[in-house]
Each structure stands twice: as C-alpha cells, then as structure tokens.
Design a protein around this motif. Sequence first.
Motif, short mmCIF file in Angstrom:
data_model
loop_
_atom_site.label_atom_id
_atom_site.label_comp_id
_atom_site.label_asym_id
_atom_site.label_seq_id
_atom_site.Cartn_x
_atom_site.Cartn_y
_atom_site.Cartn_z
N PHE A 57 0.82 -1.20 0.00
CA PHE A 57 0.00 0.00 0.00
C PHE A 57 0.87 1.26 0.00
O PHE A 57 0.64 2.19 -0.79
CB PHE A 57 -0.91 -0.01 1.23
N LEU A 58 1.88 1.31 0.86
CA LEU A 58 2.75 2.48 0.92
C LEU A 58 3.50 2.67 -0.39
O LEU A 58 3.59 3.80 -0.92
CB LEU A 58 3.76 2.33 2.07
N THR A 59 4.04 1.59 -0.93
CA THR A 59 4.82 1.67 -2.17
C THR A 59 3.95 2.12 -3.34
O THR A 59 4.34 2.99 -4.13
CB THR A 59 5.46 0.31 -2.48
N ALA A 60 2.76 1.54 -3.47
CA ALA A 60 1.88 1.87 -4.59
C ALA A 60 1.37 3.31 -4.48
O ALA A 60 1.27 4.02 -5.49
CB ALA A 60 0.71 0.90 -4.64
N CYS A 61 1.05 3.74 -3.26
CA CYS A 61 0.60 5.13 -3.07
C CYS A 61 1.68 6.12 -3.49
O CYS A 61 1.42 7.08 -4.22
CB CYS A 61 0.24 5.36 -1.60
N GLU A 62 2.90 5.87 -3.02
CA GLU A 62 4.00 6.80 -3.35
C GLU A 62 4.27 6.80 -4.85
O GLU A 62 4.45 7.86 -5.46
CB GLU A 62 5.25 6.40 -2.59
N TRP A 63 4.29 5.63 -5.47
CA TRP A 63 4.55 5.55 -6.91
C TRP A 63 3.51 6.31 -7.71
O TRP A 63 3.83 7.08 -8.62
CB TRP A 63 4.58 4.09 -7.33
N ARG A 64 2.22 6.14 -7.35
CA ARG A 64 1.15 6.79 -8.10
C ARG A 64 1.18 8.29 -7.93
O ARG A 64 0.96 9.05 -8.89
CB ARG A 64 -0.22 6.24 -7.65
N LEU A 65 1.46 8.76 -6.73
CA LEU A 65 1.47 10.20 -6.48
C LEU A 65 2.68 10.87 -7.11
O LEU A 65 2.60 12.01 -7.56
CB LEU A 65 1.43 10.47 -4.97
N ARG A 66 3.81 10.17 -7.17
CA ARG A 66 4.98 10.74 -7.85
C ARG A 66 4.71 10.88 -9.34
O ARG A 66 5.21 11.80 -9.98
CB ARG A 66 6.21 9.87 -7.59
N ARG A 67 3.96 9.96 -9.89
CA ARG A 67 3.62 10.08 -11.31
C ARG A 67 2.78 11.32 -11.58
O ARG A 67 2.81 11.87 -12.68
CB ARG A 67 2.84 8.84 -11.77
N ASP A 68 2.02 11.76 -10.58
CA ASP A 68 1.23 12.97 -10.71
C ASP A 68 2.03 14.22 -10.37
O ASP A 68 1.48 15.33 -10.36
CB ASP A 68 0.00 12.91 -9.78
N GLY A 69 3.31 14.05 -10.06
CA GLY A 69 4.17 15.19 -9.81
C GLY A 69 4.14 15.72 -8.39
O GLY A 69 4.64 16.82 -8.14
N ARG A 70 3.61 14.98 -7.44
CA ARG A 70 3.57 15.44 -6.06
C ARG A 70 4.92 15.20 -5.40
O ARG A 70 5.47 14.11 -5.46
CB ARG A 70 2.48 14.71 -5.27
N ARG A 71 5.44 16.25 -4.74
CA ARG A 71 6.73 16.11 -4.07
C ARG A 71 6.59 15.32 -2.76
O ARG A 71 7.45 14.53 -2.41
CB ARG A 71 7.32 17.49 -3.79
N SER A 72 5.52 15.57 -2.04
CA SER A 72 5.31 14.89 -0.76
C SER A 72 4.49 13.62 -0.98
O SER A 72 3.42 13.44 -0.40
CB SER A 72 4.61 15.81 0.23
N ALA A 73 4.99 12.75 -1.87
CA ALA A 73 4.21 11.59 -2.27
C ALA A 73 4.15 10.51 -1.19
O ALA A 73 3.25 9.66 -1.21
CB ALA A 73 4.80 10.99 -3.56
N PHE A 74 5.09 10.54 -0.27
CA PHE A 74 5.16 9.48 0.73
C PHE A 74 4.17 9.67 1.87
O PHE A 74 3.64 8.70 2.42
CB PHE A 74 6.59 9.40 1.29
#
Length: 274
Positions: A26-43
């Motif tokens: 869950f943590l890994t997939a959330c961070e990966w998806r949010l980084r693809r949207d350009g969010r810096r605080s993806a974690f």
Amino acid sequence: MSNILHIGPVMVPLDRLVALALMLLFLTACEWRLRRDGRRSAFWPGLLALAAGLIAARGAYVWQHRVSFALDPIAALHVWLGGWSWSAGVVAAGAVLVLSLRRARPAAQGLALLAALTLLWAGFERLAPRDPPLMLPASLAFERLDGDSLTLGDVRGGPVVLNLWATWCPPCRRELPMLVQAAAEPGMPPVLLVDQGEEAGHVRHFLETERLSTAPVLLDPDSRLGEITGGKALPTTLFVDGDGVVRHSHVGQISRVQLDIALRTLRAGSDGAP
C-alpha cells in the motif's frame, strides 16, 4: 499448526506476514502513483492513512473487548501481541486518504488501491489454511506432582485450558505467574499447566524456587499432548470445550487479556451449542 511458519527456532504467524506485506505494498503503490502525478510529498498521504488505519483498527478491537482489557488496561498498548479490527482500520485509512489527497482523481485512485488490498486480505482470511477441529482422547493421562494421575476425562463437561510449557522456555516462564494467578480466580475453568518432557523433581524444584508451588501443574513426560495437537512450539495454550474439542489455540506467550478473550469466545460457543 498450519497458520504458523517456523523459521529455525522462530515462530511467525502467517497472517502477520501477509498483513505486513499488504501494508508495504500500500505504501509503495501510493507513493509511486502520487509521484507520477508530480507530487513532491508523495510518501506522506499513504503513511498518514496507514497510521490512522492501524490506530483505528487497534482502538476498535480494544473497545470491542473492553471488558477483557479492563483486567489489564496497559495491554491495549501491546500491539505486538495482536488484536485488530481491520474493517475499522480500512474505513479510517480511506477517510484520511480522501482528506489528505483532496483532489478527486488521486483520492479515487487511492481508495481503489485500498479496496483492492482489502479484497486480497479478505481472500487470504477465507482461503488461509486452518487446523480442523481436534478432539482430545478422554483417556489421555498426565501425572501430578504428588504421584497421582489425571485423565482428560476427569475434567470433561466444561471448558478447560491446557497450557503446554517447560522450565527451559523463557516465554513459558514469563507467562507462568499470570496463569497461576488466573487459575486461582473464582469462576475460572480449570487451567492446567502441562509440562512437556521433564522430570517431576526438576519441575518441583523450579516451582519452589519461583514461589509457584500452588501452580496446577501436570506432567507429560512423553510429550504426548504436544504430539497429538501439533503444539511442538512452546508455550502453546489450548482452549478445549466440554466435549474435549480444541476450539482455539494460542502459540507463544499469552497475556491475561488474550486469555480472557479466548475464554469468553469458548464459553459463548459452548452456550450456543445444541
């Protein structure tokens, strides 16, 4: 026991490994998806949602079993011993995801991920290997420290707790005073501490040294109970109904709260039996 993995001398419950793997996914997939949207605080959104879910899952479990936790309130903080209400955790994690992501698209994607992992967990719980009900033979005999014998048939007719232990086992030694105290409480069903494979003199000396001479100890010199139940890991606590069927087993050190919860469940099952 089929739900326990043995890695050398270490016992690892299979459900905890699966839960940990799903949380990391869950943590890994959330961070990966949010980084693809350009969010810096993806974690952080995923971490906050996970933390909220764990707190809610533990809090709901403690509230559900509040009568048992009243016996030892500090045990509510002993999360390593287990006890979670995952449905409450999923709801809390979903709410925090929506609040932290704000925008509709990433929030919907986060909720979809959470739903998918929840379905995986539900599938695991449904398909996970479970031990079939085991009936203990009434003729199974143990030795008392005074030289007399006792069979399981002697204590049939109501719930019984059998704790498999040995003097060389550190977690057995830690839980033993609590079990002795619980066994002496009014209204408590028989709590029998069945020593595995040790001589009477050695066990008697240990109990006297630890000032536990009143302990309801039985001797199983050939470890037959462990062989029959598969409880080769010590300590193992068995919760047996009035017909001699093992309804629940707890591998590893047991707390006073866990003992009470298992006994209440056992009694409820016995009361509801035809």
